[in-house]
Design an enzyme around this catalytic site. Sequence first.
Site, short mmCIF file in Angstrom:
data_model
loop_
_atom_site.label_atom_id
_atom_site.label_comp_id
_atom_site.label_asym_id
_atom_site.label_seq_id
_atom_site.Cartn_x
_atom_site.Cartn_y
_atom_site.Cartn_z
N ASN A 11 0.87 -1.18 0.00
CA ASN A 11 0.00 0.00 0.00
C ASN A 11 0.90 1.23 0.00
O ASN A 11 1.46 1.60 1.03
CB ASN A 11 -0.89 -0.04 1.26
CG ASN A 11 -1.70 1.23 1.43
OD1 ASN A 11 -1.82 2.04 0.50
ND2 ASN A 11 -2.25 1.41 2.62
N TRP A 12 1.02 1.85 -1.18
CA TRP A 12 1.97 2.97 -1.31
C TRP A 12 1.44 4.27 -0.74
O TRP A 12 2.15 5.26 -0.67
CB TRP A 12 2.35 3.16 -2.78
CG TRP A 12 3.14 2.02 -3.35
CD1 TRP A 12 3.64 0.94 -2.67
CD2 TRP A 12 3.52 1.85 -4.72
NE1 TRP A 12 4.32 0.11 -3.54
CE2 TRP A 12 4.26 0.63 -4.80
CE3 TRP A 12 3.32 2.58 -5.89
CZ2 TRP A 12 4.78 0.15 -6.00
CZ3 TRP A 12 3.84 2.10 -7.08
CH2 TRP A 12 4.57 0.90 -7.14
N LYS A 13 0.17 4.31 -0.39
CA LYS A 13 -0.44 5.54 0.14
C LYS A 13 -0.18 6.68 -0.85
O LYS A 13 -0.18 6.44 -2.04
CB LYS A 13 0.07 5.82 1.56
CG LYS A 13 -0.05 4.57 2.44
CD LYS A 13 0.17 4.81 3.89
CE LYS A 13 0.01 3.48 4.64
NZ LYS A 13 0.06 3.63 6.07
N HIS A 108 -9.48 1.62 4.90
CA HIS A 108 -8.18 1.76 5.58
C HIS A 108 -8.32 2.76 6.73
O HIS A 108 -9.09 3.72 6.64
CB HIS A 108 -7.13 2.25 4.58
CG HIS A 108 -5.75 2.22 5.14
ND1 HIS A 108 -5.26 3.24 5.94
CD2 HIS A 108 -4.77 1.29 5.08
CE1 HIS A 108 -4.04 2.93 6.32
NE2 HIS A 108 -3.72 1.75 5.82
N GLU A 110 -6.62 5.16 7.67
CA GLU A 110 -6.41 6.57 7.31
C GLU A 110 -7.66 7.15 6.65
O GLU A 110 -7.96 8.33 6.81
CB GLU A 110 -5.16 6.71 6.42
CG GLU A 110 -3.89 6.57 7.25
CD GLU A 110 -2.73 5.89 6.55
OE1 GLU A 110 -2.70 5.87 5.31
OE2 GLU A 110 -1.84 5.37 7.27
N GLU A 182 -5.70 -4.61 10.77
CA GLU A 182 -4.67 -3.59 10.93
C GLU A 182 -4.94 -2.78 12.20
O GLU A 182 -5.70 -1.81 12.15
CB GLU A 182 -4.69 -2.63 9.74
CG GLU A 182 -4.29 -3.25 8.43
CD GLU A 182 -3.67 -2.21 7.51
OE1 GLU A 182 -2.56 -2.44 7.03
OE2 GLU A 182 -4.27 -1.15 7.29
N GLY A 188 2.47 2.40 10.77
CA GLY A 188 3.47 3.45 10.63
C GLY A 188 4.19 3.80 11.92
O GLY A 188 4.85 4.84 12.00
N SER A 228 3.30 -2.03 10.45
CA SER A 228 4.73 -2.15 10.73
C SER A 228 5.32 -3.51 10.37
O SER A 228 6.18 -4.03 11.08
CB SER A 228 5.03 -1.79 12.19
OG SER A 228 4.67 -0.44 12.43
N GLY A 249 2.84 -1.02 4.31
CA GLY A 249 2.93 0.40 3.96
C GLY A 249 4.38 0.77 3.70
O GLY A 249 4.94 0.49 2.63
N GLY A 250 5.02 1.38 4.70
CA GLY A 250 6.38 1.91 4.55
C GLY A 250 7.37 0.97 3.88
O GLY A 250 8.11 1.37 2.98
P1 PGA Z 1 2.86 0.39 7.67
O1 PGA Z 1 1.41 0.66 7.03
O2 PGA Z 1 3.37 -0.92 7.10
O3 PGA Z 1 3.70 1.56 7.21
O4 PGA Z 1 2.69 0.33 9.13
C1 PGA Z 1 0.48 -0.37 6.85
C2 PGA Z 1 -0.78 0.14 6.24
O5 PGA Z 1 -1.17 1.29 6.53
O6 PGA Z 1 -1.45 -0.54 5.44
#
Ligand code: PGA
Length: 270
Positions: A11-13, A108, A110, A182, A188, A228, A249-250
């Site tokens: 997930n590149w956001k 998600h 966010e 999640e 993050g 994470s 994500g990251g």
């Molecule tokens: P993260 O994000 O791996 O950077 O914690 C995961 C996500 O938001 O899907």
Amino acid sequence: MVNRVPLLAGNWKMNKGPLEAENFVKDLASTIHDNESLSKAVKARIVEIGVFPPFVSLERAKKGIFISGIPMSLGAQNMHWEDNGAFTGEVSGEMLKEVGCKYVILGHSERRHIFRETNEMIGKKMKKALSIGLKPILCVGETLEERDGGITESVVEEQLEEAFRGLTGPLNQEGNVIIAYEPVWAIGTGRKASDEDAQRMCLFIRKFIGDKFGFTAAQNVRILYGGSVKPDNTKGLMSQADVDGALIGGASLDVESFLGIVKNTIDVLL
Ligand code: PGA
């Protein structure tokens, strides 16, 4: 025993414009090509690699995947529940299908917390995605406050109830629904849930699907953990019976760390 192929979804956001997305996919693919055993495993589809770029980068990412010759799935990070109309700034599921998306991330944290998406809105999106053959990756998870208050299960259960409201069986006989557990406090932050907690919640979600849609649906649903996930915590996570992949994500923004997660997942499976 059903063979659920683990999905490693990046997930590149709001990262990577069109050019960077295409180049990233090509770099990822050429690094896979250079490693014989990795390339064999990915081509044999022992794991499924997915990338989830911003809307504007979807087409170039798809082009990169096509040229690369490495199987990778494409998905979007959100959609609207209507097909078209006066919804400034929104994108429909049909549009996502047209640019080659197989998946769409829905709900998600966010989207829920920054953009105030409600369970009801996410439920409408779920219905639409399923009705047009776009596979939803439904995200659920509790905040730290909810966890500390001991209400993790009830929060997740309500998110699931609302997301599936109005959808009745036979659902998910072919595994077209994916769920990502999640925990908000793990996203993050570098603070991954323990392997035991991830397993416990993924099993809780599988039981929910079983109660609602039956045994086959529960066996077929892929349940991912997100929050994470990094190469060095992948093996423990992927060894859990009910964890069928990760939403990353990251660590999915960098070729080396994304592939570290892919390799460590394959090591657990072989
Ligand atoms: P993260 O994000 O791996 O950077 O914690 C995961 C996500 O938001 O899907």
